[in-house]
Write a protein that holds these residues in place. Structure first.
Motif, PDB file in Angstrom:
ATOM      1  N   GLU A 268      -3.478  -5.887  16.530  1.00  0.00           N
ATOM      2  CA  GLU A 268      -3.334  -7.342  16.453  1.00  0.00           C
ATOM      3  C   GLU A 268      -4.670  -8.085  16.508  1.00  0.00           C
ATOM      4  OE1 GLU A 268       0.245  -5.612  18.691  1.00  0.00           O
ATOM      5  OE2 GLU A 268      -1.942  -5.346  18.631  1.00  0.00           O
ATOM      6  N   ALA A 269      -5.789  -7.373  16.627  1.00  0.00           N
ATOM      7  CA  ALA A 269      -7.085  -8.031  16.805  1.00  0.00           C
ATOM      8  C   ALA A 269      -8.068  -7.623  15.715  1.00  0.00           C
ATOM      9  CB  ALA A 269      -7.663  -7.705  18.178  1.00  0.00           C
ATOM     10  N   GLU A 270      -8.653  -8.620  15.065  1.00  0.00           N
ATOM     11  CA  GLU A 270      -9.729  -8.383  14.111  1.00  0.00           C
ATOM     12  C   GLU A 270     -11.021  -8.011  14.827  1.00  0.00           C
ATOM     13  OE1 GLU A 270     -12.509  -8.456  10.928  1.00  0.00           O
ATOM     14  OE2 GLU A 270     -10.352  -8.131  10.993  1.00  0.00           O
ATOM     15  N   VAL A 271     -11.259  -8.603  15.991  1.00  0.00           N
ATOM     16  CA  VAL A 271     -12.521  -8.425  16.716  1.00  0.00           C
ATOM     17  C   VAL A 271     -12.251  -7.810  18.080  1.00  0.00           C
ATOM     18  CG1 VAL A 271     -14.527  -9.588  17.722  1.00  0.00           C
ATOM     19  CG2 VAL A 271     -13.592 -10.380  15.540  1.00  0.00           C
ATOM     20  N   ALA A 272     -13.074  -6.838  18.431  1.00  0.00           N
ATOM     21  CA  ALA A 272     -13.047  -6.232  19.767  1.00  0.00           C
ATOM     22  C   ALA A 272     -14.402  -6.463  20.427  1.00  0.00           C
ATOM     23  CB  ALA A 272     -12.756  -4.736  19.684  1.00  0.00           C
ATOM     24  N   VAL A 273     -14.377  -6.809  21.713  1.00  0.00           N
ATOM     25  CA  VAL A 273     -15.600  -7.064  22.471  1.00  0.00           C
ATOM     26  C   VAL A 273     -15.502  -6.359  23.814  1.00  0.00           C
ATOM     27  CG1 VAL A 273     -17.041  -8.811  23.579  1.00  0.00           C
ATOM     28  CG2 VAL A 273     -15.969  -9.308  21.375  1.00  0.00           C
ATOM     29  N   VAL A 274     -16.540  -5.622  24.158  1.00  0.00           N
ATOM     30  CA  VAL A 274     -16.656  -5.005  25.476  1.00  0.00           C
ATOM     31  C   VAL A 274     -17.885  -5.580  26.156  1.00  0.00           C
ATOM     32  CG1 VAL A 274     -17.048  -2.880  26.771  1.00  0.00           C
ATOM     33  CG2 VAL A 274     -15.486  -2.879  24.831  1.00  0.00           C
ATOM     34  N   THR A 284     -24.331  -6.812  28.869  1.00  0.00           N
ATOM     35  CA  THR A 284     -24.532  -6.529  27.449  1.00  0.00           C
ATOM     36  C   THR A 284     -23.158  -6.452  26.800  1.00  0.00           C
ATOM     37  OG1 THR A 284     -24.485  -4.116  27.691  1.00  0.00           O
ATOM     38  CG2 THR A 284     -26.617  -5.215  27.943  1.00  0.00           C
ATOM     39  N   ALA A 285     -23.104  -6.771  25.531  1.00  0.00           N
ATOM     40  CA  ALA A 285     -21.822  -6.801  24.830  1.00  0.00           C
ATOM     41  C   ALA A 285     -21.887  -5.979  23.565  1.00  0.00           C
ATOM     42  CB  ALA A 285     -21.431  -8.238  24.495  1.00  0.00           C
ATOM     43  N   ASN A 286     -20.824  -5.241  23.296  1.00  0.00           N
ATOM     44  CA  ASN A 286     -20.595  -4.610  22.005  1.00  0.00           C
ATOM     45  C   ASN A 286     -19.515  -5.402  21.288  1.00  0.00           C
ATOM     46  OD1 ASN A 286     -22.420  -2.570  22.417  1.00  0.00           O
ATOM     47  ND2 ASN A 286     -20.910  -1.052  23.044  1.00  0.00           N
ATOM     48  N   MET A 287     -19.758  -5.736  20.029  1.00  0.00           N
ATOM     49  CA  MET A 287     -18.796  -6.480  19.225  1.00  0.00           C
ATOM     50  C   MET A 287     -18.500  -5.690  17.953  1.00  0.00           C
ATOM     51  SD  MET A 287     -20.543 -10.279  19.515  1.00  0.00           S
ATOM     52  CE  MET A 287     -19.035 -11.175  19.151  1.00  0.00           C
ATOM     53  N   LEU A 293     -14.505 -10.670   9.593  1.00  0.00           N
ATOM     54  CA  LEU A 293     -15.304 -11.674  10.292  1.00  0.00           C
ATOM     55  C   LEU A 293     -16.694 -11.120  10.573  1.00  0.00           C
ATOM     56  CD1 LEU A 293     -14.649 -14.544  11.399  1.00  0.00           C
ATOM     57  CD2 LEU A 293     -14.450 -13.513  13.645  1.00  0.00           C
ATOM     58  N   ASP A 294     -17.704 -11.964  10.407  1.00  0.00           N
ATOM     59  CA  ASP A 294     -19.103 -11.557  10.569  1.00  0.00           C
ATOM     60  C   ASP A 294     -19.492 -11.646  12.045  1.00  0.00           C
ATOM     61  OD1 ASP A 294     -21.828 -11.196  10.541  1.00  0.00           O
ATOM     62  OD2 ASP A 294     -22.218 -12.596   8.906  1.00  0.00           O
ATOM     63  N   VAL A 295     -19.421 -10.519  12.753  1.00  0.00           N
ATOM     64  CA  VAL A 295     -19.769 -10.551  14.174  1.00  0.00           C
ATOM     65  C   VAL A 295     -21.281 -10.550  14.388  1.00  0.00           C
ATOM     66  CG1 VAL A 295     -17.606  -9.588  15.041  1.00  0.00           C
ATOM     67  CG2 VAL A 295     -19.452  -8.032  14.362  1.00  0.00           C
ATOM     68  N   ALA A 296     -22.064 -10.205  13.361  1.00  0.00           N
ATOM     69  CA  ALA A 296     -23.521 -10.307  13.494  1.00  0.00           C
ATOM     70  C   ALA A 296     -23.922 -11.768  13.669  1.00  0.00           C
ATOM     71  CB  ALA A 296     -24.214  -9.698  12.285  1.00  0.00           C
ATOM     72  N   ALA A 297     -23.269 -12.660  12.953  1.00  0.00           N
ATOM     73  CA  ALA A 297     -23.567 -14.081  13.098  1.00  0.00           C
ATOM     74  C   ALA A 297     -23.205 -14.560  14.492  1.00  0.00           C
ATOM     75  CB  ALA A 297     -22.799 -14.879  12.049  1.00  0.00           C
ATOM     76  N   ALA A 298     -22.070 -14.097  15.012  1.00  0.00           N
ATOM     77  CA  ALA A 298     -21.668 -14.474  16.372  1.00  0.00           C
ATOM     78  C   ALA A 298     -22.655 -13.943  17.387  1.00  0.00           C
ATOM     79  CB  ALA A 298     -20.259 -13.966  16.663  1.00  0.00           C
ATOM     80  N   ALA A 299     -23.066 -12.696  17.231  1.00  0.00           N
ATOM     81  CA  ALA A 299     -24.025 -12.107  18.166  1.00  0.00           C
ATOM     82  C   ALA A 299     -25.369 -12.832  18.100  1.00  0.00           C
ATOM     83  CB  ALA A 299     -24.198 -10.622  17.880  1.00  0.00           C
ATOM     84  N   SER A 300     -25.798 -13.201  16.903  1.00  0.00           N
ATOM     85  CA  SER A 300     -27.068 -13.918  16.760  1.00  0.00           C
ATOM     86  C   SER A 300     -27.022 -15.262  17.486  1.00  0.00           C
ATOM     87  CB  SER A 300     -27.377 -14.146  15.280  1.00  0.00           C
ATOM     88  OG  SER A 300     -27.613 -12.908  14.622  1.00  0.00           O
ATOM     89  N   ALA A 301     -25.879 -15.919  17.440  1.00  0.00           N
ATOM     90  CA  ALA A 301     -25.730 -17.194  18.146  1.00  0.00           C
ATOM     91  C   ALA A 301     -25.832 -17.022  19.654  1.00  0.00           C
ATOM     92  CB  ALA A 301     -24.397 -17.830  17.780  1.00  0.00           C
ATOM     93  N   LEU A 302     -25.623 -15.801  20.121  1.00  0.00           N
ATOM     94  CA  LEU A 302     -25.681 -15.495  21.545  1.00  0.00           C
ATOM     95  C   LEU A 302     -26.962 -14.750  21.920  1.00  0.00           C
ATOM     96  CD1 LEU A 302     -21.937 -14.463  21.827  1.00  0.00           C
ATOM     97  CD2 LEU A 302     -22.973 -16.488  22.860  1.00  0.00           C
ATOM     98  N   GLY A 303     -27.929 -14.728  20.995  1.00  0.00           N
ATOM     99  CA  GLY A 303     -29.224 -14.119  21.279  1.00  0.00           C
ATOM    100  C   GLY A 303     -29.352 -12.672  20.889  1.00  0.00           C
ATOM    101  N   GLY A 312     -24.195  -6.814  18.837  1.00  0.00           N
ATOM    102  CA  GLY A 312     -24.196  -6.935  20.284  1.00  0.00           C
ATOM    103  C   GLY A 312     -25.226  -7.931  20.763  1.00  0.00           C
ATOM    104  N   PHE A 313     -25.205  -8.178  22.059  1.00  0.00           N
ATOM    105  CA  PHE A 313     -26.151  -9.107  22.668  1.00  0.00           C
ATOM    106  C   PHE A 313     -26.232  -8.818  24.154  1.00  0.00           C
ATOM    107  CE2 PHE A 313     -22.002 -11.130  22.819  1.00  0.00           C
ATOM    108  CZ  PHE A 313     -21.921 -11.614  24.122  1.00  0.00           C
TER     109      PHE A 313
END
Length: 337
Positions: A268-274, A284-287, A293-303, A312-313
């Motif tokens: 049921e989930a497109e994105v998984a985050v630990v 630290t996060a793994n995405m 969905l572009d999780v690299a863009a999300a990670a970049s927004a978070l540093g 990740g970030f």
């Protein structure tokens, strides 16, 4: 190639395969660094290239900022004893080669070597690479840094024998998710490595399919924190879990890193985050995304940064607040099409 930018007072510039070969073959003292907590692609790539330069007569060290030793599943790759603890890395290497590392902060306590080295060459396949160092050879089209290293070895004229092939195969099998995300050319590379003598089962099993019994208890405790939010990630679904320091204290690095691969199977989930706790308030996060969905863009927004499907970030704060920031970043992340 990514665009050049200022880093540590030096103007970084992109380099071609031929120029990278010239930098590598002209050095007599080389330090090759992977990112902290190196995976098979980072360490395997560093060892494969380091072995080739060692055989050419260069003095070679391979290292990473943390932990003290490679993951147990990767130790057999270092057949020439090139890996040294981070505190033994020479302070002013003639040539520093940074592999599979998107930004200088990912070098941890060895980040200062990018300032003190005579020349720094970055070899990476992350689209978010910041272009640090003196030269950078970055190809986001490559599925793994190991792909780029194999091209470099061929250009150098270095033999791809069994020890080298095992290092490269380890990088390919992990970064392509057991070749599920590999192009025809990368499958052909894998075939070439098998012809060189790689036992695919023997290399793959400890990397992807082997855990101690204690992993089951750790995984059970971590998955108990998992939450599914079907309306997040632009309505495509988000699943997330927390790995606390208590979990980390009882698990090997391999076991901690494997949690995301279990979580990402959620239908049921497109994105998984630990989120992994690495300090009192540092996480630290793994995405991971399934391709929409572009999780690299999300990670970049978070540093942070990484690939569009895996990134990740690292950030300071409390887990609930960080998860709120993740939700906002995913809400703004581009859809892939």
């Amino acid at each position: 190639m990514v665009a050049a930018e200022e880093s540590h007072g030096l103007t970084s510039r992109p380099t071609t395969l031929e120029e990278a070969v010239g930098v590598l073959t002209g050095a007599r003292q080389v330090v090759l660094l992977a990112h902290v907590n190196p995976d098979a692609d980072a360490l395997g790539s560093a060892l494969a290239l380091g072995l080739a330069l060692h055989r050419r007569g260069a003095h070679v060290q391979v290292s990473f900022g943390a932990p003290e030793r490679p993951a147990e599943s990767l130790r057999d790759l270092d057949v020439a004893g090139l890996v040294v603890p981070h505190h033994r890395v020479v302070h002013r290497p003639e040539l520093l080669v940074v592999l599979d590392t998107g930004s200088v902060d990912r070098l941890g306590p060895l980040a200062d070597r990018a300032e003190t080295a005579g020349t720094t060459l970055v070899i990476d396949h992350h689209v978010s690479n910041s272009g640090f160092g003196t030269f950078y050879y970055v190809d986001p089209r490559a599925e793994a840094t190991a792909v780029m290293v194999l091209h470099l070895l061929d250009a150098i004229g270095a033999p791809v024998d069994l020890p080298t092939a095992r290092c490269l195969y380890a990088g390919l099998v992990t970064d392509t998710r057991n070749f599920r995300a590999a192009s025809p050319d990368t499958h052909a590379m894998a075939a070439r490595l098998l012809v060189a003598g790689v036992d695919a089962e023997a290399v793959t099993r400890p990397l992807l399919d082997t855990h101690p019994f204690s992993w089951l208890a750790m995984l059970s405790a971590v998955l108990a924190t998992a939450r599914l939010e079907v309306d997040e990630a632009r309505g495509l679904g988000l699943v997330h879990a927390l790995v606390t320091r208590d979990h980390i204290d009882v698990g090997r690095q391999e076991e901690i890193e494997s949690v995301i691969d279990v979580l990402r199977t959620t239908a049921e989930a497109e994105v998984a985050v630990v989120l992994k706790q690495v300090g009192d308030r540092r996480w630290t996060a793994n995405m991971r995304s399934k391709g929409r969905l572009d999780v690299a863009a999300a990670a970049s927004a978070l540093g942070g940064g990484g690939h569009r499907h895996a990134s990740g970030f690292t950030v300071d704060g409390d887990a609930p607040d960080i998860l709120d920031r993740v939700r906002r970043a995913l809400a703004d992340a581009p859809l892939l099409g």
